[in-house]
Scaffold this motif. Structure first.
Motif, PDB file in Angstrom:
ATOM      1  N   LEU A 177     -31.292 -57.129  16.038  1.00 44.08           N
ATOM      2  CA  LEU A 177     -30.152 -57.684  15.312  1.00 44.08           C
ATOM      3  C   LEU A 177     -29.256 -58.404  16.306  1.00 44.08           C
ATOM      4  O   LEU A 177     -28.368 -57.812  16.924  1.00 44.08           O
ATOM      5  CB  LEU A 177     -29.379 -56.581  14.590  1.00 44.08           C
ATOM      6  N   GLY A 178     -29.507 -59.690  16.471  1.00 44.79           N
ATOM      7  CA  GLY A 178     -28.709 -60.504  17.380  1.00 44.79           C
ATOM      8  C   GLY A 178     -28.750 -59.970  18.795  1.00 44.79           C
ATOM      9  O   GLY A 178     -29.814 -59.658  19.334  1.00 44.79           O
ATOM     10  N   ASN A 179     -27.561 -59.834  19.385  1.00 45.85           N
ATOM     11  CA  ASN A 179     -27.466 -59.368  20.776  1.00 45.85           C
ATOM     12  C   ASN A 179     -27.233 -57.860  20.862  1.00 45.85           C
ATOM     13  O   ASN A 179     -26.786 -57.359  21.889  1.00 45.85           O
ATOM     14  CB  ASN A 179     -26.343 -60.107  21.500  1.00 45.85           C
ATOM     15  N   ARG A 180     -27.540 -57.141  19.792  1.00 41.08           N
ATOM     16  CA  ARG A 180     -27.344 -55.696  19.779  1.00 41.08           C
ATOM     17  C   ARG A 180     -28.521 -54.933  20.353  1.00 41.08           C
ATOM     18  O   ARG A 180     -28.533 -53.706  20.347  1.00 41.08           O
ATOM     19  CB  ARG A 180     -27.059 -55.216  18.348  1.00 41.08           C
ATOM     20  N   GLY A 181     -29.513 -55.665  20.831  1.00 38.55           N
ATOM     21  CA  GLY A 181     -30.671 -54.995  21.427  1.00 38.55           C
ATOM     22  C   GLY A 181     -31.687 -54.566  20.379  1.00 38.55           C
ATOM     23  O   GLY A 181     -31.685 -55.048  19.246  1.00 38.55           O
ATOM     24  N   GLN A 182     -32.573 -53.653  20.758  1.00 38.10           N
ATOM     25  CA  GLN A 182     -33.614 -53.162  19.861  1.00 38.10           C
ATOM     26  C   GLN A 182     -33.385 -51.692  19.532  1.00 38.10           C
ATOM     27  O   GLN A 182     -32.836 -50.950  20.339  1.00 38.10           O
ATOM     28  CB  GLN A 182     -34.999 -53.319  20.515  1.00 38.10           C
ATOM     29  N   ARG A 183     -33.834 -51.311  18.348  1.00 38.59           N
ATOM     30  CA  ARG A 183     -33.764 -49.907  17.945  1.00 38.59           C
ATOM     31  C   ARG A 183     -35.089 -49.503  17.318  1.00 38.59           C
ATOM     32  O   ARG A 183     -35.709 -50.285  16.598  1.00 38.59           O
ATOM     33  CB  ARG A 183     -32.612 -49.668  16.974  1.00 38.59           C
ATOM     34  N   VAL A 184     -35.491 -48.288  17.629  1.00 34.59           N
ATOM     35  CA  VAL A 184     -36.755 -47.751  17.136  1.00 34.59           C
ATOM     36  C   VAL A 184     -36.462 -46.578  16.208  1.00 34.59           C
ATOM     37  O   VAL A 184     -35.740 -45.648  16.606  1.00 34.59           O
ATOM     38  CB  VAL A 184     -37.645 -47.276  18.304  1.00 34.59           C
ATOM     39  N   PRO A 185     -36.991 -46.585  14.973  1.00 33.08           N
ATOM     40  CA  PRO A 185     -36.763 -45.446  14.072  1.00 33.08           C
ATOM     41  C   PRO A 185     -37.369 -44.168  14.645  1.00 33.08           C
ATOM     42  O   PRO A 185     -38.470 -44.191  15.216  1.00 33.08           O
ATOM     43  CB  PRO A 185     -37.473 -45.867  12.783  1.00 33.08           C
ATOM     44  N   ASP A 186     -36.650 -43.066  14.500  1.00 32.03           N
ATOM     45  CA  ASP A 186     -37.185 -41.800  15.011  1.00 32.03           C
ATOM     46  C   ASP A 186     -38.344 -41.286  14.166  1.00 32.03           C
ATOM     47  O   ASP A 186     -38.920 -40.235  14.452  1.00 32.03           O
ATOM     48  CB  ASP A 186     -36.080 -40.742  15.100  1.00 32.03           C
ATOM     49  N   TRP A 187     -38.714 -42.037  13.126  1.00 32.87           N
ATOM     50  CA  TRP A 187     -39.878 -41.682  12.311  1.00 32.87           C
ATOM     51  C   TRP A 187     -41.134 -41.564  13.174  1.00 32.87           C
ATOM     52  O   TRP A 187     -42.034 -40.781  12.868  1.00 32.87           O
ATOM     53  CB  TRP A 187     -40.123 -42.743  11.230  1.00 32.87           C
ATOM     54  N   HIS A 188     -41.179 -42.349  14.237  1.00 27.01           N
ATOM     55  CA  HIS A 188     -42.372 -42.337  15.099  1.00 27.01           C
ATOM     56  C   HIS A 188     -42.582 -40.985  15.780  1.00 27.01           C
ATOM     57  O   HIS A 188     -43.667 -40.723  16.294  1.00 27.01           O
ATOM     58  CB  HIS A 188     -42.256 -43.432  16.165  1.00 27.01           C
ATOM     59  N   LEU A 189     -41.572 -40.160  15.798  1.00 26.29           N
ATOM     60  CA  LEU A 189     -41.705 -38.847  16.432  1.00 26.29           C
ATOM     61  C   LEU A 189     -42.483 -37.866  15.554  1.00 26.29           C
ATOM     62  O   LEU A 189     -42.910 -36.821  16.027  1.00 26.29           O
ATOM     63  CB  LEU A 189     -40.311 -38.277  16.746  1.00 26.29           C
ATOM     64  N   ASP A 190     -42.655 -38.222  14.278  1.00 24.29           N
ATOM     65  CA  ASP A 190     -43.476 -37.426  13.356  1.00 24.29           C
ATOM     66  C   ASP A 190     -44.892 -37.992  13.361  1.00 24.29           C
ATOM     67  O   ASP A 190     -45.091 -39.168  13.044  1.00 24.29           O
ATOM     68  CB  ASP A 190     -42.883 -37.488  11.950  1.00 24.29           C
ATOM     69  N   PRO A 191     -45.923 -37.213  13.705  1.00 22.77           N
ATOM     70  CA  PRO A 191     -47.300 -37.731  13.843  1.00 22.77           C
ATOM     71  C   PRO A 191     -47.822 -38.433  12.597  1.00 22.77           C
ATOM     72  O   PRO A 191     -48.460 -39.496  12.689  1.00 22.77           O
ATOM     73  CB  PRO A 191     -48.120 -36.480  14.159  1.00 22.77           C
ATOM     74  N   VAL A 192     -47.566 -37.883  11.400  1.00 22.47           N
ATOM     75  CA  VAL A 192     -48.077 -38.500  10.172  1.00 22.47           C
ATOM     76  C   VAL A 192     -47.365 -39.820   9.895  1.00 22.47           C
ATOM     77  O   VAL A 192     -48.001 -40.839   9.588  1.00 22.47           O
ATOM     78  CB  VAL A 192     -47.912 -37.526   8.983  1.00 22.47           C
ATOM     79  N   LYS A 193     -46.046 -39.818  10.005  1.00 22.99           N
ATOM     80  CA  LYS A 193     -45.292 -41.057   9.777  1.00 22.99           C
ATOM     81  C   LYS A 193     -45.644 -42.098  10.835  1.00 22.99           C
ATOM     82  O   LYS A 193     -45.711 -43.305  10.544  1.00 22.99           O
ATOM     83  CB  LYS A 193     -43.796 -40.764   9.787  1.00 22.99           C
ATOM     84  N   HIS A 194     -45.860 -41.650  12.050  1.00 24.69           N
ATOM     85  CA  HIS A 194     -46.248 -42.556  13.133  1.00 24.69           C
ATOM     86  C   HIS A 194     -47.578 -43.230  12.807  1.00 24.69           C
ATOM     87  O   HIS A 194     -47.731 -44.445  12.992  1.00 24.69           O
ATOM     88  CB  HIS A 194     -46.354 -41.777  14.436  1.00 24.69           C
ATOM     89  N   ALA A 195     -48.517 -42.461  12.294  1.00 17.94           N
ATOM     90  CA  ALA A 195     -49.830 -43.026  11.938  1.00 17.94           C
ATOM     91  C   ALA A 195     -49.689 -44.043  10.811  1.00 17.94           C
ATOM     92  O   ALA A 195     -50.343 -45.104  10.827  1.00 17.94           O
ATOM     93  CB  ALA A 195     -50.770 -41.899  11.528  1.00 17.94           C
ATOM     94  N   LEU A 196     -48.845 -43.743   9.830  1.00 10.25           N
ATOM     95  CA  LEU A 196     -48.605 -44.675   8.722  1.00 10.25           C
ATOM     96  C   LEU A 196     -48.020 -45.982   9.235  1.00 10.25           C
ATOM     97  O   LEU A 196     -48.504 -47.074   8.897  1.00 10.25           O
ATOM     98  CB  LEU A 196     -47.666 -44.027   7.706  1.00 10.25           C
ATOM     99  N   ILE A 197     -46.993 -45.894  10.062  1.00  6.65           N
ATOM    100  CA  ILE A 197     -46.315 -47.099  10.550  1.00  6.65           C
ATOM    101  C   ILE A 197     -47.243 -47.925  11.434  1.00  6.65           C
ATOM    102  O   ILE A 197     -47.298 -49.162  11.320  1.00  6.65           O
ATOM    103  CB  ILE A 197     -45.039 -46.715  11.320  1.00  6.65           C
ATOM    104  N   GLN A 198     -47.981 -47.264  12.308  1.00  9.21           N
ATOM    105  CA  GLN A 198     -48.905 -47.990  13.191  1.00  9.21           C
ATOM    106  C   GLN A 198     -49.942 -48.767  12.399  1.00  9.21           C
ATOM    107  O   GLN A 198     -50.250 -49.923  12.709  1.00  9.21           O
ATOM    108  CB  GLN A 198     -49.598 -47.013  14.148  1.00  9.21           C
ATOM    109  N   ALA A 199     -50.505 -48.133  11.360  1.00  7.84           N
ATOM    110  CA  ALA A 199     -51.523 -48.804  10.548  1.00  7.84           C
ATOM    111  C   ALA A 199     -50.931 -50.012   9.827  1.00  7.84           C
ATOM    112  O   ALA A 199     -51.560 -51.080   9.758  1.00  7.84           O
ATOM    113  CB  ALA A 199     -52.116 -47.814   9.542  1.00  7.84           C
ATOM    114  N   VAL A 200     -49.716 -49.873   9.295  1.00  4.78           N
ATOM    115  CA  VAL A 200     -49.069 -50.988   8.601  1.00  4.78           C
ATOM    116  C   VAL A 200     -48.775 -52.113   9.583  1.00  4.78           C
ATOM    117  O   VAL A 200     -48.930 -53.301   9.261  1.00  4.78           O
ATOM    118  CB  VAL A 200     -47.774 -50.509   7.915  1.00  4.78           C
TER     119      VAL A 200
END
Length: 261
Positions: A177-200
């Motif tokens: 978002l502009g010059n606010r840098g990058q942010r990563v959802p903490d969803w990736h810390l959950d193995p199942v959600k991480h697998a879902l996001i990676q596949a998408v």
């Protein structure tokens, strides 16, 4: 600031104490800091009043040197009295007056300006659709579950450099978002959600991360109003991956997206 206050007529020790200039003598430095609190408060209020006068173009009044006298200071009448121990007195108080005048330099009721205008965000002004969307986007970006890269790396037990590599490789969803840098959802810390996001991410290469983000959170009738992210389990991943990926592709060809392109 120091020059202005000294030229107006304030004692140097008060000015130095207010500007945090360090007295080389630790004992006197501690004493001065404690003793001059009330004097400094009055001095800074007078300074604020002068700024109000400048803003009202009352330059002569705002620049007028002051007369300072102290209340609560014992008066020494002669040499013999000077050698006698002084009785404890109250902390001297600063009285600011015009030269030869007993009235205060600034009349609060007449010259003080109102408080600082409220920020635009809280003023009662109609917002445009673009402003409203931008504010909503900032709120989402700064949601507690969206972590700055350094914070996410710490929680994931990885180096920041490695997380940046994973983002670039398309293995982690990262919002910008502009010059606010990058942010990563903490969803990736959950193995199942991480697998879902990676596949998408793999099936939607080149897509806007924001579209993927919203597709993951979109309520779905097939899930009884829940989002794919909330419903993800090891047994339904394939179905959810296809549903989210399809939503991302459809959003890229929506009328709004066509107008933007």
């Amino acid at each position: 600031m120091s020059t202005a206050l000294n030229e107006i007529g304030y004692p140097k020790v008060w000015v130095d104490a207010q500007l945090s200039h360090v007295d080389p003598n630790k004992v006197s430095a501690t004493y001065n800091h404690a003793e001059y609190v009330e004097q400094r408060r009055r001095m800074m209020q007078d300074w604020a009043d002068r700024l109000d006068l400048f803003e009202q173009n009352l330059v002569e009044l705002a620049s007028m040197p002051l007369t300072v006298h102290l209340e609560g200071v014992p008066v020494i009448l002669d040499k013999e009295a000077a050698s006698a121990p002084l009785k404890p007195a109250a902390v001297p108080l600063l009285i600011v007056t015009k030269p030869g005048d007993a009235m205060p330099l600034v009349s609060a009721a007449k010259h003080r300006l109102p408080a600082v205008t409220s920020p635009r965000s809280v003023m009662k002004q109609p917002l445009s659709d673009i402003q409203r969307e931008r504010m909503e986007l900032v709120d989402v970006f700064e949601a507690p579950h969206n972590l700055p890269v350094a914070e996410y790396a710490k929680m994931a037990g990885k180096s920041r450099r490695w997380i940046s590599y994973e983002i670039k490789a398309g293995n982690l969803l990262a919002l910008n978002l502009g010059n606010r840098g990058q942010r990563v959802p903490d969803w990736h810390l959950d193995p199942v959600k991480h697998a879902l996001i990676q596949a998408v991410l793999k099936l939607s290469r080149g897509s806007d991360p924001w579209q993927i983000y919203h597709a993951l959170l979109q309520p779905r009738a097939m899930l009884r109003g829940r989002s794919a992210l909330e419903s993800a389990t090891a047994t339904n991943l394939d179905k959810l991956i296809m549903a989210v990926s399809t939503t991302v592709k459809e959003s890229e060809w929506s009328p709004q997206q066509l107008r933007l392109t």
